[in-house]
Design a protein around this motif. Structure first.
Motif, PDB file in Angstrom:
ATOM      1  N   VAL A 198      39.094  32.830   2.788  1.00  8.75           N
ATOM      2  CA  VAL A 198      39.745  32.341   1.574  1.00  8.75           C
ATOM      3  C   VAL A 198      40.070  30.877   1.796  1.00  8.75           C
ATOM      4  O   VAL A 198      40.907  30.537   2.636  1.00  8.75           O
ATOM      5  CB  VAL A 198      41.035  33.134   1.263  1.00  8.75           C
ATOM      6  CG1 VAL A 198      41.645  32.657  -0.046  1.00  8.75           C
ATOM      7  CG2 VAL A 198      40.762  34.621   1.219  1.00  8.75           C
ATOM      8  N   ASP A 199      39.390  29.994   1.062  1.00 11.52           N
ATOM      9  CA  ASP A 199      39.513  28.554   1.284  1.00 11.52           C
ATOM     10  C   ASP A 199      39.184  28.245   2.743  1.00 11.52           C
ATOM     11  O   ASP A 199      38.110  28.543   3.217  1.00 11.52           O
ATOM     12  CB  ASP A 199      40.901  28.056   0.880  1.00 11.52           C
ATOM     13  CG  ASP A 199      41.091  28.070  -0.630  1.00 11.52           C
ATOM     14  OD1 ASP A 199      40.072  28.070  -1.339  1.00 11.52           O
ATOM     15  OD2 ASP A 199      42.239  28.099  -1.093  1.00 11.52           O
ATOM     16  N   GLU A 229      47.915  34.757  -6.097  1.00 11.16           N
ATOM     17  CA  GLU A 229      47.277  33.533  -5.622  1.00 11.16           C
ATOM     18  C   GLU A 229      45.970  33.836  -4.900  1.00 11.16           C
ATOM     19  O   GLU A 229      45.021  33.061  -4.966  1.00 11.16           O
ATOM     20  CB  GLU A 229      48.230  32.783  -4.684  1.00 11.16           C
ATOM     21  CG  GLU A 229      49.452  32.198  -5.375  1.00 11.16           C
ATOM     22  CD  GLU A 229      49.082  31.155  -6.412  1.00 11.16           C
ATOM     23  OE1 GLU A 229      48.096  30.425  -6.179  1.00 11.16           O
ATOM     24  OE2 GLU A 229      49.760  31.092  -7.456  1.00 11.16           O
ATOM     25  N   LYS A 232      43.086  34.226  -7.257  1.00 14.13           N
ATOM     26  CA  LYS A 232      42.699  33.001  -7.958  1.00 14.13           C
ATOM     27  C   LYS A 232      41.670  32.196  -7.170  1.00 14.13           C
ATOM     28  O   LYS A 232      41.048  31.285  -7.718  1.00 14.13           O
ATOM     29  CB  LYS A 232      43.935  32.133  -8.211  1.00 14.13           C
ATOM     30  CG  LYS A 232      44.888  32.705  -9.250  1.00 14.13           C
ATOM     31  CD  LYS A 232      46.099  31.803  -9.422  1.00 14.13           C
ATOM     32  CE  LYS A 232      47.080  32.388 -10.422  1.00 14.13           C
ATOM     33  NZ  LYS A 232      48.292  31.533 -10.579  1.00 14.13           N
ATOM     34  N   ASN A 233      41.513  32.503  -5.886  1.00 15.52           N
ATOM     35  CA  ASN A 233      40.579  31.770  -5.039  1.00 15.52           C
ATOM     36  C   ASN A 233      39.263  32.535  -4.912  1.00 15.52           C
ATOM     37  O   ASN A 233      39.184  33.736  -5.182  1.00 15.52           O
ATOM     38  CB  ASN A 233      41.183  31.568  -3.642  1.00 15.52           C
ATOM     39  CG  ASN A 233      42.405  30.676  -3.670  1.00 15.52           C
ATOM     40  OD1 ASN A 233      42.309  29.489  -3.916  1.00 15.52           O
ATOM     41  ND2 ASN A 233      43.572  31.264  -3.418  1.00 15.52           N
ATOM     42  N   ARG A 234      38.243  31.809  -4.469  1.00 15.89           N
ATOM     43  CA  ARG A 234      36.958  32.445  -4.170  1.00 15.89           C
ATOM     44  C   ARG A 234      37.047  33.105  -2.797  1.00 15.89           C
ATOM     45  O   ARG A 234      37.393  32.452  -1.816  1.00 15.89           O
ATOM     46  CB  ARG A 234      35.825  31.421  -4.208  1.00 15.89           C
ATOM     47  CG  ARG A 234      35.515  30.922  -5.608  1.00 15.89           C
ATOM     48  CD  ARG A 234      34.384  29.905  -5.602  1.00 15.89           C
ATOM     49  NE  ARG A 234      34.018  29.512  -6.952  1.00 15.89           N
ATOM     50  CZ  ARG A 234      34.611  28.551  -7.641  1.00 15.89           C
ATOM     51  NH1 ARG A 234      35.610  27.887  -7.095  1.00 15.89           N
ATOM     52  NH2 ARG A 234      34.220  28.252  -8.865  1.00 15.89           N
TER      53      ARG A 234
END
Length: 358
Positions: A198-199, A229, A232-234
Motif C-alpha cells: 500500500v503506497d 483510508e 482509498k489507496n491502490r
C-alpha cells in the motif's frame, strides 16, 4: 430505603450475605479447579467451554448476588421489594450477557485458528461475525433488561431511531471505517496472510478489524491502517500472483564480435528453458547501443509467486550466464572512458605561442 431494622433482622441479613458469598466463591473455585484438572489431563476437551463460563463469572456479580440475598431476608415494603426485583434482573441479565460474550470470544478464537491456515478468507469473515454477534448480544441484553424493568420498548426503539441519525452524523468517521471493514469482508481485496503493498508500505496482513487493519512489515514492525483510508489507496496483493514476470538487462563490451552477439540470445533461452527452473521463457533481444555497452533485454516468467524462489532462480540464471560468457570469451561491459591525447607537434605549439606573445 429501610428505615427501621431490628438487631435480629440485621444480623440475619449479614449472616446470609457472608454465608452466600462464601458459598459462591468456594463453589466457583472448586468447579474451576476441577474443570482445569480434567482439561489438563486431556480428557473431556468439551469441558473447556464450561471452564470459560466459570472463569467469566465476575466477583462483582457474586458480591451483588450475596448482598441481594441478604437484603431479601429483611421485612421489605412492596416498593422496596420491587426495587429488589429490579436489582436481581440487572445483575442476572448482565452476568448472562458476560457468559454469552465469553462463549462468542472463545468460539471465534478457535474458529480463527482453524481457518487461519486453511481458509484465510473465512478467518477474515470471522472478525466481522464476532463484532456483529457482540452487538446483537448486548442489544438483546439491554432490551430484555429494560422490558423487565417496565419500559415501553416500542416507544424506546422509535426514539432511538430519531436519535440514531444525530449519532451517525457525529461518528461518521468511525462508521466509515466499519462500512469499509464490511466491504473488505465481502469483497475480499485481501485476506489474513496475504502479502500486500500500500503506497510505500508492504507486509503481511495479520488482523482485519472493524476500524483498523494491521500489517506486519518486512522489518518486523506492525503497521496499522484505518480501513477507510486503506481502501482509498491502490493495493497490490502479491499473494494472489499466479506467476511473476521478470525483466532484466545486462551489457557486453563493444569488442564483442557479431557472431558472439548472435549466440547470446540463444544461450539465454537454453539456460532459462533447460528444465532446471520453474520458468517460462518469453524473449531475449539485443536491445540498444549504450554509452559503454551493447545492451540486452531478457523477459521470462517464474511459475511460482514466491519471492525467495524467484531470487534463487535469478541467481542461478546469472551464474549460468557468467559461466557461459567465460566459455565463449564474451566480456561484460563496465563503465569506460577513453581519453585521446593530441599529437606531440601540437603539444609543443602552445608553449611556443605563449612565449612569442610575451
Amino acid at each position: 430505603m429501610i428505615e427501621k431494622l431490628s438487631s435480629y433482622d440485621a444480623m440475619l441479613a449479614g449472616m446470609t450475605f457472608l454465608l452466600t458469598l462464601a458459598i459462591l466463591l468456594g463453589l466457583k473455585a472448586f468447579v474451576s479447579g476441577q474443570l482445569r484438572r480434567f482439561i489438563s489431563q486431556g480428557r473431556l476437551r468439551f469441558l473447556s467451554y464450561p471452564e470459560q463460563i466459570v472463569d467469566a463469572t465476575r466477583v462483582l456479580f457474586l458480591l451483588g448476588a450475596a448482598m441481594l440475598a441478604g437484603v431479601s431476608q429483611l421485612d421489605l415494603s412492596p416498593r422496596q421489594e420491587k426495587w429488589l426485583h429490579y436489582a436481581w434482573i440487572i445483575i442476572l441479565v448482565s452476568q448472562i450477557a458476560l457468559w454469552a460474550n465469553r462463549m462468542v470470544t472463545v468460539a471465534v478464537a478457535r474458529a480463527f485458528e482453524r481457518h487461519r491456515q486453511t481458509d484465510p478468507s473465512g478467518a477474515t469473515h470471522l472478525m466481522l461475525a464476532s463484532l456483529v454477534a457482540r452487538v446483537v448480544l448486548w442489544s438483546v441484553a439491554v432490551l430484555v433488561a429494560l422490558d423487565n424493568l417496565g419500559f415501553n420498548i416500542s416507544t424506546l426503539m422509535a426514539s432511538l431511531g430519531i436519535g440514531g441519525i444525530a449519532v451517525a452524523l457525529a461518528v461518521q468517521n468511525i462508521l466509515g471505517d466499519i462500512f469499509s471493514s464490511v466491504s473488505i469482508a465481502l469483497d475480499k481485496p485481501f485476506v489474513i496472510g496475504d502479502f500486500i503493498v500500500v503506497d510505500s508500505y508492504m507486509g503481511t496482513v495479520e488482523y482485519v478489524g472493524m476500524k483498523t487493519t494491521r500489517i506486519r512489515s518486512l522489518g518486523g514492525e506492525q503497521i496499522i491502517f484505518s480501513n477507510a483510508e486503506l481502501l482509498k489507496n491502490r493495493i497490490r496483493n502479491y499473494k494472489r500472483m499466479q506467476e511473476r514476470r521478470v525483466l532484466f538487462e545486462f551489457g557486453v563490451a563493444y569488442e564483442t564480435t557479431a557472431e558472439q552477439l548472435e549466440r547470446i540470445p540463444r544461450m539465454i533461452k537454453e539456460i532459462i528453458s533447460s528444465g532446471r527452473f520453474e520458468t517460462r521463457f518469453d524473449r531475449a533481444h539485443f536491445k540498444s547501443y549504450g554509452e559503454s555497452a551493447l545492451q540486452f533485454e531478457v523477459v521470462y516468467y517464474v511459475l511460482d509467486p514466491d519471492y525467495n524462489k524467484y531470487m534463487d532462480i535469478q541467481q542461478a540464471i546469472n551464474l549460468a550466464l557468467f559461466r557461459g560468457f567465460e566459455e565463449q570469451g564474451i566480456a561484460f561491459a563496465h563503465p569506460l572512458r577513453k581519453l585521446y591525447m593530441a599529437p606531440a607537434a601540437n603539444q609543443t605549439a602552445l608553449p611556443q605561442a605563449l612565449h612569442a606573445s610575451r
